[in-house]
Write a protein that holds these residues in place. Structure first.
Motif, PDB file in Angstrom:
ATOM      1  N   HIS A   1      34.667 -10.578  -4.545  1.00 50.81           N
ATOM      2  CA  HIS A   1      35.871 -11.136  -3.911  1.00 50.81           C
ATOM      3  C   HIS A   1      35.696 -12.632  -3.635  1.00 50.81           C
ATOM      4  CE1 HIS A   1      39.426 -11.311  -1.392  1.00 50.81           C
ATOM      5  NE2 HIS A   1      38.694 -11.863  -0.432  1.00 50.81           N
ATOM      6  N   VAL A   2      34.532 -13.013  -3.137  1.00 50.89           N
ATOM      7  CA  VAL A   2      34.255 -14.425  -2.860  1.00 50.89           C
ATOM      8  C   VAL A   2      34.280 -15.226  -4.155  1.00 50.89           C
ATOM      9  CG1 VAL A   2      32.477 -16.030  -2.078  1.00 50.89           C
ATOM     10  CG2 VAL A   2      32.970 -13.986  -0.748  1.00 50.89           C
ATOM     11  N   ILE A   3      33.645 -14.713  -5.189  1.00 52.71           N
ATOM     12  CA  ILE A   3      33.610 -15.430  -6.470  1.00 52.71           C
ATOM     13  C   ILE A   3      35.015 -15.567  -7.042  1.00 52.71           C
ATOM     14  CG2 ILE A   3      32.813 -15.275  -8.864  1.00 52.71           C
ATOM     15  CD1 ILE A   3      30.212 -14.014  -7.682  1.00 52.71           C
ATOM     16  N   PHE A   4      35.800 -14.486  -6.992  1.00 52.09           N
ATOM     17  CA  PHE A   4      37.167 -14.557  -7.522  1.00 52.09           C
ATOM     18  C   PHE A   4      38.043 -15.494  -6.699  1.00 52.09           C
ATOM     19  CE2 PHE A   4      36.500 -10.150  -9.431  1.00 52.09           C
ATOM     20  CZ  PHE A   4      36.189 -10.681 -10.663  1.00 52.09           C
TER      21      PHE A   4
ATOM     22  N   TRP B   1      37.243 -18.326  -5.698  1.00 49.21           N
ATOM     23  CA  TRP B   1      36.987 -19.685  -6.165  1.00 49.21           C
ATOM     24  C   TRP B   1      37.745 -19.991  -7.456  1.00 49.21           C
ATOM     25  CZ3 TRP B   1      31.006 -19.072  -5.695  1.00 49.21           C
ATOM     26  CH2 TRP B   1      30.643 -19.122  -4.354  1.00 49.21           C
ATOM     27  N   VAL B   2      38.178 -18.955  -8.163  1.00 51.80           N
ATOM     28  CA  VAL B   2      38.869 -19.142  -9.443  1.00 51.80           C
ATOM     29  C   VAL B   2      40.364 -19.156  -9.175  1.00 51.80           C
ATOM     30  CG1 VAL B   2      39.238 -18.179 -11.747  1.00 51.80           C
ATOM     31  CG2 VAL B   2      37.010 -17.903 -10.625  1.00 51.80           C
ATOM     32  N   PRO B   3      41.023 -20.293  -9.398  1.00 48.00           N
ATOM     33  CA  PRO B   3      42.445 -20.379  -9.062  1.00 48.00           C
ATOM     34  C   PRO B   3      43.313 -19.417  -9.875  1.00 48.00           C
ATOM     35  CG  PRO B   3      41.650 -22.454 -10.002  1.00 48.00           C
ATOM     36  CD  PRO B   3      40.495 -21.524  -9.923  1.00 48.00           C
ATOM     37  N   ARG B   4      42.995 -19.229 -11.139  1.00 48.47           N
ATOM     38  CA  ARG B   4      43.780 -18.330 -11.985  1.00 48.47           C
ATOM     39  C   ARG B   4      42.824 -17.582 -12.912  1.00 48.47           C
ATOM     40  NH1 ARG B   4      49.407 -19.646 -13.482  1.00 48.47           N
ATOM     41  NH2 ARG B   4      50.127 -17.657 -14.242  1.00 48.47           N
ATOM     42  N   PRO B   5      42.421 -16.370 -12.500  1.00 45.45           N
ATOM     43  CA  PRO B   5      41.490 -15.607 -13.344  1.00 45.45           C
ATOM     44  C   PRO B   5      42.125 -15.265 -14.691  1.00 45.45           C
ATOM     45  CG  PRO B   5      41.735 -14.593 -11.180  1.00 45.45           C
ATOM     46  CD  PRO B   5      42.741 -15.680 -11.278  1.00 45.45           C
TER      47      PRO B   5
ATOM     48  N   GLY C   1      41.855  -4.888  -7.972  1.00 42.41           N
ATOM     49  CA  GLY C   1      41.110  -3.765  -7.411  1.00 42.41           C
ATOM     50  C   GLY C   1      40.137  -4.219  -6.329  1.00 42.41           C
ATOM     51  N   VAL C   2      39.462  -5.337  -6.575  1.00 49.50           N
ATOM     52  CA  VAL C   2      38.530  -5.892  -5.587  1.00 49.50           C
ATOM     53  C   VAL C   2      39.297  -6.292  -4.336  1.00 49.50           C
ATOM     54  CG1 VAL C   2      37.051  -7.882  -5.115  1.00 49.50           C
ATOM     55  CG2 VAL C   2      36.758  -6.600  -7.237  1.00 49.50           C
TER      56      VAL C   2
END
Length: 84
Positions: A16-19, A21-25, A35-36
């Protein structure tokens, strides 16, 4: 068993923390990202209401996630000592 579930939750929390940081996965990862979020948000939302983000200039640091990490690690220690 409970310690294992807490370890899995800790990994999901890290994802969740890593995602965050990504503005648009990438589109193929979106079901995984959603899901996360569905797993983490019900636990993090009450903490987020109680602990406001720390403002660092133009950036806000979500302290609720840090508190959640610490709480899960403490629970892992307690459950492992109890043999759960």
């Amino acid at each position: 068993m409970i310690t294992l579930l807490l370890q899995i939750f800790l990994i999901v929390l890290l994802a969740h923390v890593i995602f965050s940081w990504v503005p648009r996965p990438p589109e193929p990862l979106m079901p995984f990202v959603l899901g996360v979020r569905r797993v983490v948000e019900p636990v993090a939302a009450p903490l987020r209401r109680a602990i406001p983000p720390l403002r660092l200039g133009g950036v806000a640091l979500d302290l609720s996630i840090i508190v959640l990490f610490i709480a899960v690690r403490i629970l892992m220690g307690v459950t492992s000592r109890l043999g759960l």
